[in-house]
Enzyme design. Structure first.
Site, PDB file in Angstrom:
ATOM      1  CG  ASP A  13      -2.039   1.015   1.216  1.00 32.00           C
ATOM      2  OD1 ASP A  13      -2.427   1.463  -0.167  1.00 32.00           O
ATOM      3  OD2 ASP A  13      -2.758   1.458   2.051  1.00 32.00           O
ATOM      4  N   GLY A  16      -0.194   5.276  -4.294  1.00 32.84           N
ATOM      5  CA  GLY A  16      -0.797   6.702  -4.838  1.00 32.84           C
ATOM      6  C   GLY A  16      -0.132   7.862  -3.981  1.00 32.84           C
ATOM      7  CG  ASN A  61      -7.966  -1.935  -5.060  1.00 33.33           C
ATOM      8  OD1 ASN A  61      -7.151  -2.767  -4.703  1.00 33.33           O
ATOM      9  ND2 ASN A  61      -8.389  -0.763  -4.021  1.00 33.33           N
ATOM     10  CB  SER A 188      -7.590  -3.467   3.278  1.00 32.09           C
ATOM     11  OG  SER A 188      -7.150  -2.283   3.845  1.00 32.09           O
TER      12      SER A 188
HETATM   13  C1  IPE Z   1      -5.534  -2.546  -0.299  1.00 31.46           C
HETATM   14  O1  IPE Z   1      -5.006  -1.372  -0.065  1.00 31.46           O
HETATM   15  C2  IPE Z   1      -5.417  -3.400  -1.281  1.00 31.46           C
HETATM   16  C3  IPE Z   1      -4.122  -3.560  -2.028  1.00 31.46           C
HETATM   17  C4  IPE Z   1      -2.805  -3.125  -1.561  1.00 31.46           C
HETATM   18  C5  IPE Z   1      -4.066  -4.040  -3.315  1.00 31.46           C
HETATM   19  P1  IPE Z   1      -6.090  -0.320  -0.270  1.00 31.46           P
HETATM   20  O2  IPE Z   1      -5.478   1.086  -0.393  1.00 31.46           O
HETATM   21  O3  IPE Z   1      -7.053  -0.632  -1.396  1.00 31.46           O
HETATM   22  O4  IPE Z   1      -6.856  -0.373   1.157  1.00 31.46           O
HETATM   23  P2  IPE Z   1      -7.757   0.867   1.896  1.00 31.46           P
HETATM   24  O5  IPE Z   1      -8.844   1.220   1.065  1.00 31.46           O
HETATM   25  O6  IPE Z   1      -6.801   1.821   2.359  1.00 31.46           O
HETATM   26  O7  IPE Z   1      -8.129  -0.093   3.162  1.00 31.46           O
HETATM   27  C1  IPE Z   2      -1.720   0.272  -3.484  1.00 29.59           C
HETATM   28  O1  IPE Z   2      -1.563   1.498  -3.304  1.00 29.59           O
HETATM   29  C2  IPE Z   2      -1.928  -0.418  -4.732  1.00 29.59           C
HETATM   30  C3  IPE Z   2      -3.436  -0.740  -4.970  1.00 29.59           C
HETATM   31  C4  IPE Z   2      -4.225  -0.799  -4.173  1.00 29.59           C
HETATM   32  C5  IPE Z   2      -3.689  -1.188  -6.319  1.00 29.59           C
HETATM   33  P1  IPE Z   2      -2.655   2.486  -3.429  1.00 29.59           P
HETATM   34  O2  IPE Z   2      -3.277   2.995  -4.753  1.00 29.59           O
HETATM   35  O3  IPE Z   2      -4.039   2.226  -2.361  1.00 29.59           O
HETATM   36  O4  IPE Z   2      -2.015   3.989  -2.678  1.00 29.59           O
HETATM   37  P2  IPE Z   2      -2.470   5.004  -1.631  1.00 29.59           P
HETATM   38  O5  IPE Z   2      -3.057   4.148  -0.382  1.00 29.59           O
HETATM   39  O6  IPE Z   2      -3.699   5.717  -2.493  1.00 29.59           O
HETATM   40  O7  IPE Z   2      -1.351   5.955  -1.267  1.00 29.59           O
HETATM   41 MG    MG Z   3      -4.207   2.667  -0.489  1.00 35.23          MG
END
Ligand code: IPE
Ligand code: IPE
Ligand code: MG
Length: 235
Positions: A13, A16, A61, A188
């Site tokens: 995680d 982003g 997602n 998650s």
């Molecule tokens: C968990 O991360 C899913 C993956 C790493 C693929 P998320 O970013 O989707 O989880 P939440 O929304 O913060 O719980």
């Molecule tokens: C995890 O990183 C990757 C996926 C869920 C595919 P995020 O995309 O959730 O990154 P943040 O949590 O928004 O920083």
């Molecule tokens: Mg995330």
């Protein structure tokens, strides 16, 4: 390191937020995360870790923008296609956990290809959780169990925590060490059944900044854990 976990899970995680901090778009973060996964998978294999489960895309997602979802799927296909030779050379078997029903057909094709090409590899198993949800996995297992009970293939008395495992997407041992990057302290919906006694290492590091050194930190943490599984130990 005296204890090497049999099965490590990683909730990758923070891609982003990593990108945002650098003024980049989210897909750049996912790209950087992909490169880290490549390094870590190899590192884990060389340490003798037999099972590595990684959370690549959750069922939830799909709530993200179509653009982000498509970018992520394109990136996954790119990896499956371009890294296949290395994965084969490294003797890694790739399997997937998750629902294929609402995935793009080109993603499904790329998944089938990599499964087929790596099916005889023996060094370790890389379980990629794609369109994966832990509750969904348990519900799907229950549906298969209901069928087998109805047909008589499974006897009610034979159902226990080990036999239940065989109805999950993959028959994998429990996760010993779960790592979650990116500041959040939650599951998650990741491998709820398999994480029942996992030791959990949380780190603030965003996944694109995670590296072998921090993987070692997680292993050091794991080595300090007193795993009791509900029993009493005299320390
Ligand atoms: C968990 O991360 C899913 C993956 C790493 C693929 P998320 O970013 O989707 O989880 P939440 O929304 O913060 O719980
Ligand atoms: C995890 O990183 C990757 C996926 C869920 C595919 P995020 O995309 O959730 O990154 P943040 O949590 O928004 O920083
Ligand atoms: Mg995330």
């Amino acid at each position: 390191m005296n204890k090497i976990p049999l099965h490590v899970g990683i909730i990758m995680d923070g891609n982003g937020r990593w990108a945002k901090e650098k003024g980049l778009n989210r897909s750049e973060g996912h790209k950087a995360g992909g490169k880290v996964l490549e390094k870590i998978a190899l590192y884990a294999k060389n340490l003798g870790i037999k099972y590595l489960s990684v959370y690549a895309f959750s069922t939830d997602n799909f709530k993200r923008s179509e653009e982000e979802v498509n970018n992520l799927m394109d990136l996954l296909i790119y990896y499956f296609k371009t890294k296949l030779d290395t994965i084969c050379k490294d003797n890694i078997k790739v399997v997937f956990s998750g629902r294929t029903c609402n995935l793009r057909s080109d993603v499904i094709e790329a998944m089938k290809h990599i499964i087929e090409k790596t099916k005889n590899n023996t060094k370790c198993i890389l379980n990629i959780c794609l369109n994966y949800g832990g509750q969904e996995e348990i519900v799907d297992a229950c549906l298969k169990i209901a069928n087998d009970l109805n047909s008589g293939f499974l006897k009610k008395e034979a159902l226990n925590r080990e036999t239940f495992r065989k109805y999950l997407y993959q028959d994998l041992p429990p996760i010993d060490l779960l790592i979650r990057t990116g500041k959040e302290h939650r599951l998650s919906n990741f491998m709820l059944y398999q994480n029942f006694y996992a030791e959990i290492y949380f780190t603030d590091t965003f996944f694109p900044d995670f590296d072998e050194k921090e993987f070692d930190e997680a292993l050091i943490y794991y080595n300090k854990c007193d795993r009791k599984f509900g029993d009493v130990k005299n320390n």
